[in-house]
Write an enzyme that holds these catalytic residues in place. Structure first.
Site, PDB file in Angstrom:
ATOM      1  N   SER A   6      -2.176   3.776   7.892  1.00  0.00           N
ATOM      2  CA  SER A   6      -1.039   2.758   7.387  1.00  0.00           C
ATOM      3  C   SER A   6      -1.326   1.478   7.859  1.00  0.00           C
ATOM      4  CB  SER A   6       0.125   3.369   8.263  1.00  0.00           C
ATOM      5  OG  SER A   6       1.119   2.798   7.805  1.00  0.00           O
ATOM      6  N   HIS A  31      -2.708   4.028   3.420  1.00  0.00           N
ATOM      7  CA  HIS A  31      -1.404   4.512   3.049  1.00  0.00           C
ATOM      8  C   HIS A  31      -0.200   3.060   3.184  1.00  0.00           C
ATOM      9  CE1 HIS A  31       2.276   7.066   4.043  1.00  0.00           C
ATOM     10  NE2 HIS A  31       2.772   6.266   4.805  1.00  0.00           N
ATOM     11  N   ASP A  33       3.465   1.591   3.327  1.00  0.00           N
ATOM     12  CA  ASP A  33       4.788   1.737   3.575  1.00  0.00           C
ATOM     13  C   ASP A  33       5.590   0.602   2.931  1.00  0.00           C
ATOM     14  OD1 ASP A  33       4.922   3.884   5.203  1.00  0.00           O
ATOM     15  OD2 ASP A  33       3.726   3.130   6.753  1.00  0.00           O
ATOM     16  N   MET A  35       9.119  -0.933   2.345  1.00  0.00           N
ATOM     17  CA  MET A  35      10.469  -0.715   2.998  1.00  0.00           C
ATOM     18  C   MET A  35      11.439  -1.937   2.440  1.00  0.00           C
ATOM     19  SD  MET A  35       9.580  -0.251   6.989  1.00  0.00           S
ATOM     20  CE  MET A  35       8.187   1.012   7.461  1.00  0.00           C
ATOM     21  N   HIS A  64       4.156   4.979  -0.055  1.00  0.00           N
ATOM     22  CA  HIS A  64       5.174   5.727   0.579  1.00  0.00           C
ATOM     23  C   HIS A  64       6.450   4.769   0.490  1.00  0.00           C
ATOM     24  CE1 HIS A  64       7.067   7.210   4.611  1.00  0.00           C
ATOM     25  NE2 HIS A  64       7.947   7.480   3.643  1.00  0.00           N
ATOM     26  N   MET A  66       9.945   3.962   0.926  1.00  0.00           N
ATOM     27  CA  MET A  66      11.165   3.857   1.609  1.00  0.00           C
ATOM     28  C   MET A  66      12.280   3.076   1.132  1.00  0.00           C
ATOM     29  SD  MET A  66       9.458   4.311   5.229  1.00  0.00           S
ATOM     30  CE  MET A  66       7.852   3.728   4.528  1.00  0.00           C
ATOM     31  N   MET A 135       8.413  13.477   7.888  1.00  0.00           N
ATOM     32  CA  MET A 135       8.214  12.455   8.860  1.00  0.00           C
ATOM     33  C   MET A 135       8.545  12.925  10.182  1.00  0.00           C
ATOM     34  SD  MET A 135       7.923   9.485   7.047  1.00  0.00           S
ATOM     35  CE  MET A 135       8.351   8.593   8.466  1.00  0.00           C
ATOM     36  N   GLY A 140      10.652   3.442   9.465  1.00  0.00           N
ATOM     37  CA  GLY A 140      11.329   2.125   9.643  1.00  0.00           C
ATOM     38  C   GLY A 140      10.235   1.149  10.504  1.00  0.00           C
ATOM     39  N   PHE A 141       9.567   1.824  11.322  1.00  0.00           N
ATOM     40  CA  PHE A 141       8.604   1.107  12.146  1.00  0.00           C
ATOM     41  C   PHE A 141       7.443   1.683  12.405  1.00  0.00           C
ATOM     42  CE2 PHE A 141      12.912  -0.409  12.556  1.00  0.00           C
ATOM     43  CZ  PHE A 141      12.985  -1.845  12.528  1.00  0.00           C
ATOM     44  N   GLY A 143       4.212   2.640  15.345  1.00  0.00           N
ATOM     45  CA  GLY A 143       4.288   2.602  16.866  1.00  0.00           C
ATOM     46  C   GLY A 143       5.243   3.441  17.544  1.00  0.00           C
ATOM     47  N   ASP A 173       3.604  12.049   8.913  1.00  0.00           N
ATOM     48  CA  ASP A 173       3.630  10.638   9.116  1.00  0.00           C
ATOM     49  C   ASP A 173       4.514  10.113  10.323  1.00  0.00           C
ATOM     50  OD1 ASP A 173       3.479   7.834   8.692  1.00  0.00           O
ATOM     51  OD2 ASP A 173       4.669   7.961   6.916  1.00  0.00           O
ATOM     52  N   GLY A 174       3.930   9.498  11.263  1.00  0.00           N
ATOM     53  CA  GLY A 174       4.864   8.861  12.302  1.00  0.00           C
ATOM     54  C   GLY A 174       4.212   9.441  13.693  1.00  0.00           C
ATOM     55  N   GLY A 175       3.387   8.411  14.550  1.00  0.00           N
ATOM     56  CA  GLY A 175       3.338   8.885  15.947  1.00  0.00           C
ATOM     57  C   GLY A 175       2.314   9.737  16.098  1.00  0.00           C
ATOM     58  N   GLY A 195      -0.821   4.808  11.796  1.00  0.00           N
ATOM     59  CA  GLY A 195      -0.769   3.377  11.690  1.00  0.00           C
ATOM     60  C   GLY A 195      -1.341   2.957  12.986  1.00  0.00           C
TER      61      GLY A 195
END
Ligand code: DX5
Ligand code: ZN
Length: 216
Positions: A6, A31, A33, A35, A64, A66, A135, A140-141, A143, A173-175, A195
């Site tokens: 990402s 990817h 993002d 937003m 993606h 958002m 998700m 939104g962020f 990390g 997606d995420g972490g 990411g």
């Protein structure tokens, strides 16, 4: 396991170089993002930047969205060069219309669900989708910390796909990092977005390889 780095976690002052580095490191998808500051409390970029990215890479672009009311912007994101597009179930009342628009342009369509949204409302769309995006952080962020309780939703989605013999992939997606990816692989995830674990590492090639869960 396919890996989609990402770009949101990249060094934006070296954009082109960062994209080339993940491309050389054999990333499967890039990817992106998007937003809008309304659906999520952050603002990133739109079709203009995606169009520029498309000119400098051969990687498939995985956008993606958002953003609220994605139906109003899908055409622009497709024209900008997105090959895969996901939008949020929570962001529109026109899910069927969004799926139709994306499919009509022969692009891969994904329905994304934020952590508080259960799998249930997604069920009726799965046979029309190329992928479900689950998700594992609140969008939104980059990390943020992976939410392990999302594993249940992933398993539920996988069971549904298998039971109904559907041709739909699961993207998460995420972490995601080299440790928690093992469980995701076992749960039947097809594509991981990453990411920080790629762009904040010293060795992109190694980071991507580790996420692939290859058996040695
Ligand atoms: C979150 C984004 C993710 C995220 C990925 O809103 O959709 O793509 O930034 O970054 P990491 O892997 O660092 O969570
Ligand atoms: Zn994302």
């Amino acid at each position: 396991m396919r890996v989609a780095p990402s770009i949101i976690a990249a060094n934006f002052t070296k954009f082109q170089e960062e994209i080339k580095r993940v491309e050389k490191a054999n990333a499967d998808l890039l990817h992106l993002d998007v937003m809008d500051g309304v659906f999520v409390p952050n603002i990133t970029f739109g079709p203009l930047i995606i169009e520029a990215i498309n000119r400098i890479t051969d990687m498939e672009l995985d956008t993606h969205l958002m953003i609220v009311r994605p139906e109003n912007y899908l055409k622009q994101f497709i024209e900008a060069g997105s090959d895969w597009i996901s939008f949020h179930a929570e962001a529109t009342e026109k899910t069927d219309e969004c799926i139709k628009i994306i499919k009509a342009q022969n692009k891969k369509v994904g329905l994304a669900v934020s952590p508080p949204t259960p799998f249930d409302p997604v069920k009726k769309y799965v046979d029309k989708l190329d992928f479900v995006l689950i998700m594992t952080v609140n969008p939104g962020f980059y990390g943020q910390k992976f939410l392990p309780e999302m594993l249940r939703k992933i398993e539920e989605t996988k069971d549904w796909i298998v039971k109904h013999k559907l041709d739909c992939l699961i993207q998460v997606d995420g972490g995601i990092n080299s440790r928690n990816v093992v469980e995701l692989n076992q749960a039947g995830v097809d594509i991981v977005v990453a990411g920080a674990s790629v762009f904040k590492s010293d060795d992109y090639k190694k980071a991507i390889k580790d996420l692939r869960c290859l058996k040695v």
